[in-house]
Design a protein around this motif. Structure first.
Motif, mmCIF file in Angstrom:
data_model
loop_
_atom_site.group_PDB
_atom_site.id
_atom_site.type_symbol
_atom_site.label_atom_id
_atom_site.label_comp_id
_atom_site.label_asym_id
_atom_site.label_seq_id
_atom_site.Cartn_x
_atom_site.Cartn_y
_atom_site.Cartn_z
ATOM 1 N N LEU B 246 2.067 -10.093 -1.790
ATOM 2 C CA LEU B 246 1.664 -9.018 -0.880
ATOM 3 C C LEU B 246 0.447 -9.358 -0.031
ATOM 4 N N ILE B 249 1.395 -10.037 3.529
ATOM 5 C CA ILE B 249 2.097 -8.898 4.152
ATOM 6 C C ILE B 249 1.102 -7.792 4.476
ATOM 7 N N SER B 253 -0.302 -6.506 8.054
ATOM 8 C CA SER B 253 -0.113 -5.094 8.401
ATOM 9 C C SER B 253 -1.442 -4.426 8.745
ATOM 10 N N TYR B 265 -8.968 -6.513 7.590
ATOM 11 C CA TYR B 265 -8.227 -7.731 7.901
ATOM 12 C C TYR B 265 -9.081 -8.911 7.467
ATOM 13 N N GLU B 312 -3.392 -6.951 -7.043
ATOM 14 C CA GLU B 312 -4.562 -6.064 -6.983
ATOM 15 C C GLU B 312 -5.848 -6.810 -7.352
ATOM 16 N N TYR B 426 -4.819 -1.261 -0.550
ATOM 17 C CA TYR B 426 -4.120 -0.866 0.685
ATOM 18 C C TYR B 426 -5.024 0.125 1.382
ATOM 19 N N HIS B 447 -2.424 3.398 -6.840
ATOM 20 C CA HIS B 447 -1.259 3.118 -5.982
ATOM 21 C C HIS B 447 0.065 3.309 -6.696
ATOM 22 N N TYR B 451 4.397 4.970 -4.694
ATOM 23 C CA TYR B 451 4.090 3.748 -3.946
ATOM 24 C C TYR B 451 4.700 3.807 -2.555
ATOM 25 N N ILE B 457 5.827 -0.014 4.503
ATOM 26 C CA ILE B 457 5.628 -1.427 4.864
ATOM 27 C C ILE B 457 6.897 -2.231 4.587
#
Ligand code: SF4
Lengths: 74, 598
Positions: B246, B249, B253, B265, B312, B426, B447, B451, B457
């Motif tokens: 993840l 990804i 995103s 980011y 995580e 997230y 989360h 989810y 996403i």
């Protein structure tokens, strides 16, 4: 025009992680993935500059295209 | 109902008394097992005024009805208790192999009450249950305790559940660990076990769990396993790369929180991605009981090997701390396993401390010469160790968790938490449904209670625009209710990438012999959600607690693809309350409670 293509997960196998390309104007996502031997069905997430794009999305100069196969959660 | 053993073990540590009692099947019909049934019993037996770290609190270690069966991933259990972090019903889920042993030993649930005078551990071999002295184990880490108990027990098939030093020190970040690397991680459940002077439970069962309708079970299993195998996420992505896949990804995103959510980011995220982990650190996959997915990693790093970090933890010790040293992230994660800490909240606490240093609120003289700046991997590791042992003045403050740490310095708003529980990896500013899910989550910033990353996403079961508000309240409700079901039967949430409500209903019916409809099963989830909500209300939480940190509501993301976004919670909350059948203050109406039979 200049387009950066980023590949992730199994798309990297035998290809690359990030590469800069020079494509003709009006190039769309489908043209790019075909040139990489990737079919639209293999793609789970396709981002043009971080926003969802479709096979017929037309690319512009300095765009970044990010392609992911179905991957994961956490 | 088959699947249940029908027996509960109740252990009063104050009196050293062990009793057994039948499982209340009427309750089980309504609340299933695991999180649901454990939550209902916790609600009934632990009053709203009970101090979570007092001997009046209880721990309900609650296996699922499918735990120990051949349902895919059917090995999980829940630790349910009143959370010391925030008073909500904590229900922390763990995989591995311990939960199945509990069922094989003939128990649906272990209830722990009171407080032992001296450190104790519990030994379970089928119906032979003993409370034993744990003086020699107190102070030992999870690995040493596990090894010692396996040797004492003398059966290599036994499984060990234990707390580490963090639980003994009553840290708000303390987890309960099992099988060394698996954690019932969140909400400070390890501190409750520590407060009872209970170090560990070693368990071995020689029985088995039957299915009511073996032929139906064969059929539904074949179909479920095929769906799991064919699904790109459960059949390929998670097995190949683990959850850390993840990283890229979520970063692409634009919702990968960086340096305590000061941005979202990380330009160098690929250094700590799932792809990089697979290339440089993976030794082998490490699946839980009867899991065809096997997202767990057994990794190597400079100076060690063991359970690898989940997505995580990669984020909490990586991006959130501005660290890109993958070896250091592995070491910090290993410290969490060893000392018994929630790797999400531990990393988030370090990140908050780093921001407190950055802003000059924590003074250099408090740092005992150990750096605590964003990006400093050596400091990140050493402060994680100090937090685990509550070592020194600042180490003790870190052990109290990010909210209490930030509050101690007069800036609770710097803790990126909901209801004092740290928000995971997230950034809600760029994913509106998931943010609503955080804000309304009964146990806080978590989360895995709905989810929404999946539709917003990953596009599963269908793609939703992550920035749009449309329909999100309804989606969040369904995801929360379905997750409550999965958490209450003993299966892993990750199966839900491939399976839908009907698959779960069919498996439950084949095992129990019941004839639940899909609607009835989903209503069990809704009932569980509403009961947890009532707990929050009766301990004094209000609508004001259904919120997000100020930064996430007011300060736009600085860079990346979600640049400019904030979370639009006030626009979503009324629709959510209405979807839930709650009044404008977020209180379930009498009709809603009557409909759910609460
Ligand atoms: S998917 Fe991962 S966490 Fe879930 S049961 Fe399997 S190995 Fe364990």
């Amino acid at each position: 025009m200049r387009v950066i293509v980023k590949l992730f997960a199994t798309f990297r196998d035998g290809r690359f992680k990030v590469r800069e390309f020079d494509f003709p104007e009006e190039t769309c996502v489908l043209d790019v993935i075909q040139s990489l031997n990737i079919t639209p069905e293999e793609i789970a997430i396709c981002y043009r500059n971080g926003k969802d794009a479709k096979p017929d999305t037309v690319l512009h100069n300095d765009d970044t295209l990010a392609l992911f196969p179905p991957v994961g959660g956490g | 109902m088959v699947g249940y053993t029908g027996k509960i073990l109740r252990i009063n540590l104050t009196e050293g008394k062990i009793t057994t009692e039948p499982l209340n099947m009427e309750l089980a019909k309504k609340y299933l097992s695991g999180r649901g049934l454990g939550g209902k019993m916790c609600f009934d037996e632990v009053g709203p005024d009970v101090d979570p770290l007092s001997q009046e609190n209880k721990i309900f270690i609650s296996a699922g009805v499918l735990t120990g069966t051949n349902a895919p991933t059917g090995g999980r259990y829940m630790v349910v208790t009143k959370s010391p972090l925030n008073g909500a019903i904590a229900s922390s889920n763990s995989g591995g192999y311990w939960g199945a042993q509990l069922k094989f030993a003939g128990w649906d649930m272990v209830i722990l009450e009171g407080k032992a005078v001296n450190p104790q551990y519990i030994s379970i071999l089928d119906d032979k249950v003993e409370i034993k002295d744990a003086a020699h184990l107190w102070g030992q880490d999870v690995y040493a305790t596990t090894a010692a108990l396996l040797e004492e027990f003398g059966d290599p098939k036994a499984k060990v559940l234990t707390i580490g030093p963090a639980g003994e020190n009553l840290s708000m970040n303390a987890a309960i660990m099992n099988d060394k690397f698996r954690a019932a991680g969140r909400s400070g459940v390890g501190a409750v076990m520590g407060s009872k002077n209970l170090k560990a439970i070693v368990c071995r069962g020689t029985g088995k769990v039957e299915n009511a309708k073996p032929d139906d079970m064969k059929k539904v299993l074949r179909s479920a396993l095929a769906k799991i195998k064919e699904n790109g996420v459960t059949g390929q992505g998670l097995p190949t790369y683990g959850t850390a896949i993840l990283v890229n990804i979520i970063n692409e995103s634009g919702i990968f929180p960086f340096k305590n959510f000061q941005d979202s980011y990380d330009p160098d995220a690929d250094l700590t991605s799932g792809e990089t982990m697979t290339e440089k650190h993976l030794i082998k996959k490490d699946p839980c009981f009867r899991c065809p997915i096997a997202c767990g990693r057994y990794n190597k790093w400079k100076g060690g090997e063991g359970g690898g970090p989940e997505y995580e933890a990669v984020w909490s010790f990586g991006g959130d701390c501005g660290v890109h040293d993958y070896d250091a992230i592995h070491v910090a994660n290993d410290l969490c396993n060893k000392l018994g800490m929630d790797s999400i909240s531990a990393g988030c606490t370090i990140a908050v401390a780093m921001e407190l240093v950055q802003r000059g609120y924590i003074k250099q003289e408090e740092l005992e010469g150990v750096p605590l700046e964003f990006g400093n991997s050596q400091g990140m590791v050493e402060w994680t160790r100090k937090m685990g042992y509550a070592e020194g003045a600042l180490g003790a403050k870190l052990a109290a968790g990010s909210y209490r740490l930030a509050e101690a310095y007069g800036h609770p708003e710097l803790s990126m938490s909901v209801k004092k529980l740290d928000i995971p990896a997230y950034d809600p500013r760029g994913i509106q449904g998931h943010g609503l899910q955080y804000a309304t989550n009964n146990r806080g910033g978590c989360h895995v209670r709905g989810y929404m990353v999946s539709p917003e996403i990953l596009g599963l079961p269908q793609k939703l625009d992550k920035d749009s508000l449309e329909g999100k309240a309804g989606w969040v409700k369904i995801f929360q209710d379905l997750t409550a079901v999965i958490d209450s039967i003993g299966m892993c949430l990750f199966t839900s990438f491939a399976l839908g409500l009907s698959d779960y209903t069919e498996i439950i019916n084949a095992v129990t012999g019941c004839n639940y409809t899909d609607e009835e099963i989903l209503q069990c989830g809704e009932r569980i959600w509403n009961l947890e909500r009532l707990q929050n209300l009766r301990i004094g939480m209000t609508k004001a607690d259904d919120t997000l940190p100020k930064r996430l509501l007011e300060v736009p993301i600085q860079s990346g693809s979600s640049k400019g976004s904030v979370h639009r919670l006030p626009e979503l909350l009324p629709a959510y309350y209405s979807e839930r059948g709650w009044d404008e203050n977020g209180v379930p109406t009498a009709e809603t409670l009557a409909k759910l039979g609460i």
